[in-house]
Design an enzyme around this catalytic site. Structure first.
Site, PDB file in Angstrom:
ATOM      1  CB  CYS A 177      -0.936  -0.017   1.213  1.00 56.85           C
ATOM      2  SG  CYS A 177      -2.133   1.320   1.161  1.00 56.85           S
ATOM      3  CD  GLU A 208     -27.080   1.269   0.144  1.00 60.20           C
ATOM      4  OE1 GLU A 208     -28.067   0.859   0.773  1.00 60.20           O
ATOM      5  OE2 GLU A 208     -27.087   1.387  -1.088  1.00 60.20           O
ATOM      6  CB  THR A 259     -28.254   0.023  10.655  1.00 58.94           C
ATOM      7  OG1 THR A 259     -29.179  -0.228   9.598  1.00 58.94           O
ATOM      8  CG2 THR A 259     -29.014   0.349  11.927  1.00 58.94           C
ATOM      9  CE1 TYR A 260     -25.989   6.492   8.485  1.00 56.69           C
ATOM     10  CE2 TYR A 260     -25.112   4.530   7.410  1.00 56.69           C
ATOM     11  CZ  TYR A 260     -24.912   5.718   8.092  1.00 56.69           C
ATOM     12  OH  TYR A 260     -23.638   6.131   8.398  1.00 56.69           O
ATOM     13  CG  ASN A 261     -33.059   1.050  10.263  1.00 52.21           C
ATOM     14  OD1 ASN A 261     -32.670  -0.066  10.579  1.00 52.21           O
ATOM     15  ND2 ASN A 261     -33.165   2.037  11.136  1.00 52.21           N
ATOM     16  CB  THR A 262     -31.467   2.621   3.545  1.00 52.37           C
ATOM     17  OG1 THR A 262     -30.068   2.792   3.783  1.00 52.37           O
ATOM     18  CG2 THR A 262     -32.227   3.771   4.157  1.00 52.37           C
ATOM     19  CB  THR A 303     -29.340  -3.853   7.362  1.00 55.47           C
ATOM     20  OG1 THR A 303     -28.838  -2.959   8.372  1.00 55.47           O
ATOM     21  CG2 THR A 303     -30.164  -3.067   6.361  1.00 55.47           C
TER      22      THR A 303
END
Length: 431
Positions: A78, A402, A325-328, A337
């Site tokens: 890297c 995401e 989480t954003y629940n999407t 999720t």
């Protein structure tokens, strides 16, 4: 990830405030911060930990911490992180001669080479004898506190290299070879699906992938409520099947990375890497039963005893990412999720041989499509071989944020796995 899309997706979050803070404290905003900033809650936890590791009180002097970061990042070729820490090393008064390569560093640091190599590629091979060799008396010996700080630094930078390659982060323009994040695609849609736009049929397939995943999650949740429970034997068999299958999951178009000279000089035995056992007819890594040596009951307290405050911050960082989480999911809102996040975390641990007795590995097969498994395996085990194609081929209808979220799970699950192997060896040495 195109810069415009990071700013666009980051608008909803408190990204702006965080970037201002970063600029005030460091005088610049690096690309890692830009990308991680898509998840501000995680970024602030990450910063606190990294700041403590590099800049606060601890057993190792600052210049040695940066040199260890260089050694760790170099294992995965890297050059972005190596370059960053070479500059930092000189800033805190490190000896420029050491930057000519590992052979110019003092023996005490060179002695870390073996454990650096194992932690990066095959952590299951670390034994108490490796720990003992570093702690044995003599002018080049390590104290236990120094060694624990070194182990945390090594695992931190191996995992961060995974994140850098997994998100396709390039050096900033003021760094050698710099060019910012990936150049913007011709379409400005914020879904990576359209970057390799395969016409409307590709878009339809990508939409269908989302629906299939949603349906599978729903079915799994329903069957969990109805199921009497799977036997322990069946659970163990499912894990072994997943572990064996994971050995066959490998990207078909591995990028050939010829080592750059600024990295090669810090690497001994560059051929040593993660081992795909089945190809050579050897045994898979022995299974590490998570219950026998857990982070919560064993690793956390050991680190806190030998390197105060770091255990607390690492624990917070693991918790933040595991529960983030954003629940999407793609274009769906109000989705639980947790099952998907757990499958990703446990799959990373699975490729490093760690098994949870109470987890049904059948879920991994249901929820993680093959392209996603290839991506996870590549980023976690040989990040330097990650290509843009591997990134765009999974979850084609999902936002960049995401996919960055997956990389955060990968980074932390990988770090925890390596730390568990290292700390278990330290515990065995101490008892």
């Amino acid at each position: 990830i195109p810069l415009g899309e990071i700013l666009q997706e980051g608008v909803e979050s408190s990204l702006r405030q965080l970037l201002i803070e970063a600029f005030v404290s460091a005088g610049r905003v690096d690309n890692i911060t830009m990308v991680m900033g898509l998840h501000p809650q995680y970024l602030s936890s990450f910063w606190k930990t990294q700041c403590l590791l590099l800049r606060m009180d601890g057993p190792l002097p600052y210049y040695k911490r940066h040199y260890i970061a260089i050694m760790a990042a170099a294992r995965h070729q890297c050059s972005y992180l190596v370059g960053l820490h070479m500059a930092e090393f000189l800033q805190v008064g490190g000896n420029p001669a050491w930057l000519q390569g590992l052979h110019c560093a003092p023996p005490k640091l060179r002695n870390l080479n073996e454990i650096n190599k194992l932690l990066a590629h095959r952590p299951w091979l670390i034994t108490k004898e490796h720990i003992e060799a570093l702690l044995k008396t003599g002018e080049n010996s390590w104290s236990l506190a120094e060694l624990v700080q070194a182990l945390v630094l090594l695992t931190h930078y191996h995992s961060l290299a995974s994140f850098v390659f997994g998100c396709g982060i390039n050096p900033e323009e003021d760094q050698e070879g710099g060019q910012g994040c990936w150049p913007p695609p011709t379409h400005s849609d914020s879904s990576p699906a359209f970057e390799d736009s395969m016409g409307s049929c590709g878009g339809k397939d990508a939409m269908q992938e989302v629906e299939v995943l949603m349906e599978r999650m729903k079915l799994l949740q329903e069957s969990q409520q109805e199921e009497e429970g799977v036997t322990q034997e069946e659970m163990a068999t499912r894990f072994e099947m997943e572990k064996t299958e994971s050995l066959l999951v490998a990207p078909s178009d591995l990028a050939d990375h010829s080592l750059q000279s600024n990295v090669l000089c810090f690497v001994e035995d560059p051929e040593f890497g993660y081992k795909d056992f089945t190809r050579r007819g050897e045994q898979a890594p022995p299974t590490f039963r998570a219950q026998d040596y857990t982070w919560e009951d064993h690793g956390y307290s050991l680190i806190n005893r030998l390197y105060p405050d770091v255990g607390q911050l690492l624990d917070e960082k693991f918790q933040v990412v595991y529960n983030l989480t954003y629940n999407t999911i793609a274009m769906h809102c109000g989705v639980d999720t947790s099952m998907l996040r757990r499958a990703i975390w446990n799959y990373v641990h699975c490729v490093f041989g760690i098994r949870y007795d109470d987890y049904d590995y059948g879920e991994v097969n249901q929820l993680l499509e093959r392209n996603l498994k290839i991506y996870i395996k590549t980023v976690a085990c040989y990040p330097e071989k990650t290509t843009k194609r591997v990134y765009t081929q999974f979850w084609r209808h999902f936002k960049h944020s995401e996919k960055v979220h997956i990389n955060l799970l990968l980074l932390e699950a990988r770090m925890q796995a390596a730390l568990l192997y290292a700390l278990r060896a330290v515990t065995r040495y101490m008892t």
